[in-house]
Design an enzyme around this catalytic site. Structure first.
Site, mmCIF file in Angstrom:
data_model
loop_
_atom_site.group_PDB
_atom_site.id
_atom_site.type_symbol
_atom_site.label_atom_id
_atom_site.label_comp_id
_atom_site.label_asym_id
_atom_site.label_seq_id
_atom_site.Cartn_x
_atom_site.Cartn_y
_atom_site.Cartn_z
ATOM 1 C CG HIS A 50 -0.266 0.170 2.518
ATOM 2 N ND1 HIS A 50 0.186 -0.908 3.231
ATOM 3 C CD2 HIS A 50 0.040 1.273 3.251
ATOM 4 C CE1 HIS A 50 0.741 -0.480 4.358
ATOM 5 N NE2 HIS A 50 0.673 0.847 4.394
ATOM 6 C CB ALA A 51 1.062 4.312 -1.487
#
Length: 140
Positions: A50-51
């Site tokens: 994820h970011a």
């Protein structure tokens, strides 16, 4: 790539080992609002994927070894966290994957925001599109 390796302050005691510590907003560029840690993970397990749109974090591994794989959509880098006196400050907009190298390693995270699911980007293609939009908006 928007990250910084930091040395966590460490004091050697006479015969009782070392004491490491950090102070939010003094040792890295944000005030801590949340601390969490990931533990009891078997070697070879991958997490992350994820970011964050706005969240800043400082990651460190007080026990064991975890490899952090980072991408900014163009370049990739990997950082091995296996020394409890080394941390990494991640700025918003970096994709991260984490690989546990040793059973039961502990990854600790200090964050500048409370948990907010809407800040996460959990699909890599969506992440790449997000970066394109950010670049377009910056050029307007």
């Amino acid at each position: 790539m928007q990250y910084q390796i930091i040395n966590i302050k460490t004091v050697q005691t006479r015969k009782e080992g070392q004491l490491s510590f950090f102070e939010g907003a003094h040792d890295f560029p944000f005030t801590i609002k949340r601390i969490y840690y990931i533990h009891h993970v078997p070697a070879g397990a991958k997490r992350g994927a994820h970011a964050h749109k706005t969240l800043q974090q400082m990651l460190f591994c007080p026990y064991g070894s975890v490899t952090i794989f980072l991408s900014d959509g163009e370049k990739t880098e990997e950082i091995h966290l296996d020394n409890p006196s080394i941390g990494i400050v991640l700025q918003p907009g970096l994709w991260r994957d984490m690989l546990w190298n040793i059973d039961n390693s502990v990854l600790c995270v200090a964050a500048d925001q409370y948990y907010d699911e809407s800040d996460y980007i959990r699909d890599y293609d969506e992440y790449i599109n997000y970066l394109k939009v950010q670049k377009e908006e910056a050029n307007i």
